[in-house]
Design a protein around this motif. Structure first.
Motif, short mmCIF file in Angstrom:
data_model
loop_
_atom_site.label_atom_id
_atom_site.label_comp_id
_atom_site.label_asym_id
_atom_site.label_seq_id
_atom_site.Cartn_x
_atom_site.Cartn_y
_atom_site.Cartn_z
N LYS A 1 52.14 54.84 52.09
CA LYS A 1 52.33 55.93 53.05
C LYS A 1 51.01 56.24 53.75
O LYS A 1 49.94 56.19 53.13
CB LYS A 1 52.80 57.16 52.29
CG LYS A 1 52.94 58.40 53.13
CD LYS A 1 52.88 59.63 52.25
CE LYS A 1 52.49 60.83 53.11
NZ LYS A 1 51.98 61.94 52.30
N ALA A 2 51.11 56.54 55.03
CA ALA A 2 49.94 57.03 55.76
C ALA A 2 50.25 58.40 56.33
O ALA A 2 51.38 58.65 56.77
CB ALA A 2 49.57 56.07 56.89
N VAL B 1 59.55 61.74 47.44
CA VAL B 1 58.42 61.75 48.38
C VAL B 1 57.94 63.19 48.63
O VAL B 1 57.32 63.47 49.66
CB VAL B 1 58.77 61.03 49.70
CG1 VAL B 1 58.99 59.54 49.46
CG2 VAL B 1 59.99 61.63 50.40
N ASP B 2 58.25 64.08 47.69
CA ASP B 2 57.83 65.47 47.82
C ASP B 2 56.47 65.65 47.12
O ASP B 2 56.39 65.56 45.89
CB ASP B 2 58.89 66.36 47.15
CG ASP B 2 58.49 67.84 47.16
OD1 ASP B 2 57.39 68.16 47.67
OD2 ASP B 2 59.28 68.65 46.66
N VAL C 1 50.90 42.88 46.77
CA VAL C 1 51.23 41.49 47.10
C VAL C 1 52.24 41.56 48.24
O VAL C 1 53.30 42.12 48.11
CB VAL C 1 51.87 40.78 45.89
CG1 VAL C 1 52.10 39.32 46.21
CG2 VAL C 1 51.01 40.94 44.66
N GLY C 2 51.88 40.98 49.37
CA GLY C 2 52.72 41.14 50.56
C GLY C 2 51.98 42.00 51.56
O GLY C 2 50.90 42.54 51.26
N GLY C 3 52.54 42.10 52.75
CA GLY C 3 51.91 42.91 53.80
C GLY C 3 52.82 44.03 54.23
O GLY C 3 53.98 44.08 53.81
N PRO C 4 52.32 44.93 55.09
CA PRO C 4 53.18 46.00 55.59
C PRO C 4 54.40 45.39 56.29
O PRO C 4 54.26 44.46 57.07
CB PRO C 4 52.30 46.74 56.61
CG PRO C 4 50.91 46.39 56.24
CD PRO C 4 50.97 45.00 55.67
N GLY D 1 56.96 62.95 62.79
CA GLY D 1 55.94 61.99 63.21
C GLY D 1 54.63 62.07 62.45
O GLY D 1 53.64 61.48 62.86
N GLU D 2 54.63 62.76 61.31
CA GLU D 2 53.37 62.98 60.60
C GLU D 2 53.18 62.12 59.35
O GLU D 2 52.12 62.16 58.73
CB GLU D 2 53.23 64.47 60.25
CG GLU D 2 53.13 65.31 61.52
CD GLU D 2 52.89 66.78 61.26
OE1 GLU D 2 52.70 67.17 60.10
OE2 GLU D 2 52.91 67.54 62.25
N ARG D 3 54.22 61.39 58.94
CA ARG D 3 54.10 60.55 57.75
C ARG D 3 54.78 59.21 58.01
O ARG D 3 55.96 59.17 58.33
CB ARG D 3 54.72 61.25 56.53
CG ARG D 3 53.95 62.50 56.09
CD ARG D 3 54.75 63.39 55.17
NE ARG D 3 56.02 63.82 55.74
CZ ARG D 3 56.15 64.78 56.68
NH1 ARG D 3 55.09 65.43 57.11
NH2 ARG D 3 57.33 65.08 57.18
N LEU D 4 54.02 58.14 57.87
CA LEU D 4 54.55 56.79 58.05
C LEU D 4 54.59 56.11 56.68
O LEU D 4 53.60 56.15 55.95
CB LEU D 4 53.65 55.98 58.99
CG LEU D 4 54.12 54.54 59.26
CD1 LEU D 4 55.31 54.53 60.22
CD2 LEU D 4 52.99 53.68 59.82
N TYR D 5 55.73 55.54 56.34
CA TYR D 5 55.89 54.85 55.05
C TYR D 5 56.25 53.40 55.33
O TYR D 5 56.84 53.08 56.36
CB TYR D 5 57.03 55.46 54.24
CG TYR D 5 56.90 56.93 53.89
CD1 TYR D 5 56.60 57.33 52.60
CD2 TYR D 5 57.12 57.91 54.85
CE1 TYR D 5 56.51 58.67 52.26
CE2 TYR D 5 57.02 59.26 54.53
CZ TYR D 5 56.72 59.63 53.24
OH TYR D 5 56.64 60.97 52.92
#
Lengths: 106, 468
Positions: B422-423, B63-64, B380-383, B392-396
């Motif tokens: 990722k957001a 994730v780098d 296919v599928g949801g979060p 707190g700056e990256r949500l996966y």
């Protein structure tokens, strides 16, 4: 009782495997011995991952098949991790678990 | 020898002082300040229930963003047996042991939800972890427990696992303790103290633990059957435990609005008695807190209600299914997933009794875009399972819930595999934006398409670190 039965495993896509399964062995154990991979989970009859449908013949569960409801047993579903053959069988296998419950809202 | 074995006897006194010699961070704010951005993620990968003839695995994901293999699975640790259903997992030690000299956050405890087999993975080399020990199901069944779920390390080097059933997959469940050699030490709780079990979180400074309820393994394992809900076989209660006495002090029935309370989180601040729980089936979020005006008893109140939505292909309105939630390390934001609808939401919880919707992202699900990123594969599928960076700056998130339930609600996910998305989060402005460069495709694994479930960072995260 150690008579072996001929158990034919049938996948929906057409693949077929025939096993010789002694009456004191489960279908899953026999498949494992023969190098045939079937879906498996808890191995105790609770989870249903190994569900197959007995199309012909009969099996007996070694311990209570907790993952199956009465309607499933009546329709011939069996848990192959705890099911021993009692006759020559033909069993539908591979992703059969998804037959047991549908999307209740669709 | 594991590092978890080495604490000196005189450090075991457990008197809290603020010496920070052990694993983790001395405070939640220290975790934010001192941690580096995560470069690797550990993710559960699954083949259980499919025709893929391979065991489940731990995926190491790059994730780098500066790496050439950004967004790729760079290593896989295969389990020794097929059929585990790897699901949740945890570290041998976290910030709750930050006073424990010699203890390291080094071993991942990885249970098989279906198999009841418990794996220990040595992650000393963070990029090349190795399976080192296995606790076989028979050893677990000897304690009349099965179906391991949540793993939390507890402050003295032991590991506690919520167990959802007895040895037959029926009720009651309980809690299993492993010692710091990863051997079963016994049950944590007196048998029968609770019936159903699922997730738990402890807040040691407040001497409280909270646990939630799914159902008996024999009930939820095969799939979701509405008949079982009508028969009262699914849970709707929270249990508040005396942490040191290991007894349930108070049980709260959440009622019809609180059906199937799953993931539960206290705020990270060790002085807080506030927390949140997602009622998956009722699609609500409850806030719970200690009510000092009521003799310190806990209360739980519904604070977020996700409305069912009509869908042209469905006979009945579609519930959101709040299947995972987490609280940011600064306790300011709550994130949750609406697995069936397809959105992930971010709420300001600076006033925990009155969450304020800050932002949301639609990605997959039954109402979101099936291709949330142009030019990348279908989702296919949801979060579903969420993880947030310590800063707190990256949500996966990943997209699989549970193999048999996926088959009912997203039947294509097993064949196409899950994704991890990722957001980028701006905690100052309360906004999120989907990262168009990041999509981990679990459909492209060597043995075949895999599902993906829980996510953890190598150095602590928002869903496992606890402070004493």
């Amino acid at each position: 009782m150690t008579d072996a039965h001929r158990v034919v495993l049938a996948w929906d896509e057409g693949r077929v495997e025939a096993l010789s399964v002694p009456a004191d062995e489960t279908v899953l154990e026999a498949a494992g011995r023969a190098g045939v991979a079937l879906p498996v989970g808890c191995r105790t009859g609770a989870c249903g991952t190994c569900t197959g449908r007995v199309l012909a013949g009969s099996v007996e569960h070694r311990r209570p098949p907790r993952a199956l409801k009465g309607r499933h047993l009546a329709a011939g579903y069996a848990l192959l991790c705890i099911a021993e053959p009692r006759a020559d069988c033909r069993i539908r296998v591979g992703g059969v678990l998804s037959d047991l419950v549908e999307n209740p809202w669709k | 020898m594991s590092d978890a074995e080495s604490p000196d006897a005189d450090v075991r006194g457990d008197d809290y002082d603020h010496d920070h010699r052990g694993p983790g961070y001395s405070t939640p704010q220290a975790a934010i300040e001192e941690s580096d951005p995560e470069r690797l993620a550990y993710v559960m990968g699954l083949y259980v229930g499919t025709d893929v003839d391979a065991p489940d695995f731990l995926a190491v994901v790059d994730v780098d963003p500066d790496s050439e293999s950004y967004g790729e699975v760079v290593d896989r640790v295969e389990m020794p047996d097929r059929g585990d259903e790897l699901h949740h997992f945890g570290w041998n030690a976290c910030s709750s042991s930050c006073h424990m000299d010699g203890l390291e956050r080094r071993h991942l405890i990885v249970p098989g939800q279906r198999s009841s087999r418990i794996h220990v993975i040595d992650a000393e080399d963070r990029r090349d972890p190795e399976l080192t020990e296995v606790v076989e199901p028979e050893e677990v069944f000897d304690y009349d427990l099965s179906a391991p779920h949540t793993v939390h390390c507890i402050p003295d080097g032991e590991i506690m696992i919520s167990m959802l059933g007895d040895a037959d997959g029926e009720l009651p469940g309980g809690f299993l303790l492993l010692n710091d050699d990863f051997e079963i030490e016994g049950r944590w709780d007196p048998p029968g103290e609770i019936d159903m079990n699922y997730d738990f979180w402890y807040q040691p400074r407040q001497n409280v633990m909270v646990s939630t309820e799914w159902a008996a393994p024999e009930t939820y394992y095969p799939g979701f059957d509405l008949e079982d809900v009508e028969a009262g076989k699914y849970g709707r209660r929270l249990h508040f435990w005396d942490w040191t006495e290991k007894e349930v002090e108070q049980t709260i029935d959440l009622g019809e609005e609180g059906m199937i309370p799953l993931e539960v989180r206290f705020l990270h601040s060790p002085v807080s008695t506030h927390g949140f729980v997602g009622a998956a089936l009722s699609s609500n979020v409850f806030h719970f807190y200690e009510d000092s005006a009521d003799g310190g008893r806990y209360r739980a109140e519904k604070v977020i209600d996700v409305e069912d939505r009509e869908h042209e292909d469905w006979d009945m309105p579609v519930p959101g299914l709040v299947t995972d939630l987490l609280v940011s390390m600064d306790d300011r934001y709550l994130f949750f997933s609406n697995w069936l609808h397809g959105d992930v939401r971010m709420y300001d919880v600076s006033d925990p009794a009155n969450p304020r919707l800050a932002d949301r992202i639609w990605a997959g699900g039954h109402f979101g875009p099936s291709h949330p990123i142009d030019g990348k594969r279908e989702v296919v599928g949801g979060p579903q399972m969420l993880q947030l960076s310590l800063d707190g700056e990256r949500l996966y998130w990943t997209t699989s819930l549970f193999s048999s339930w996926d088959e009912q609600f997203y039947p294509g996910e097993g064949e196409k595999g899950s994704v991890m998305l990722k957001a980028d989060v701006d905690p100052r402005r309360g906004t999120m934006e989907l990262d168009g460069d990041f999509l981990v495709d679990f459909g492209e694994m060597p043995a075949g398409p895999a599902r993906a479930h829980e996510i953890r960072w190598p150095d602590g995260d928002c869903t496992s670190d606890v402070w004493q």
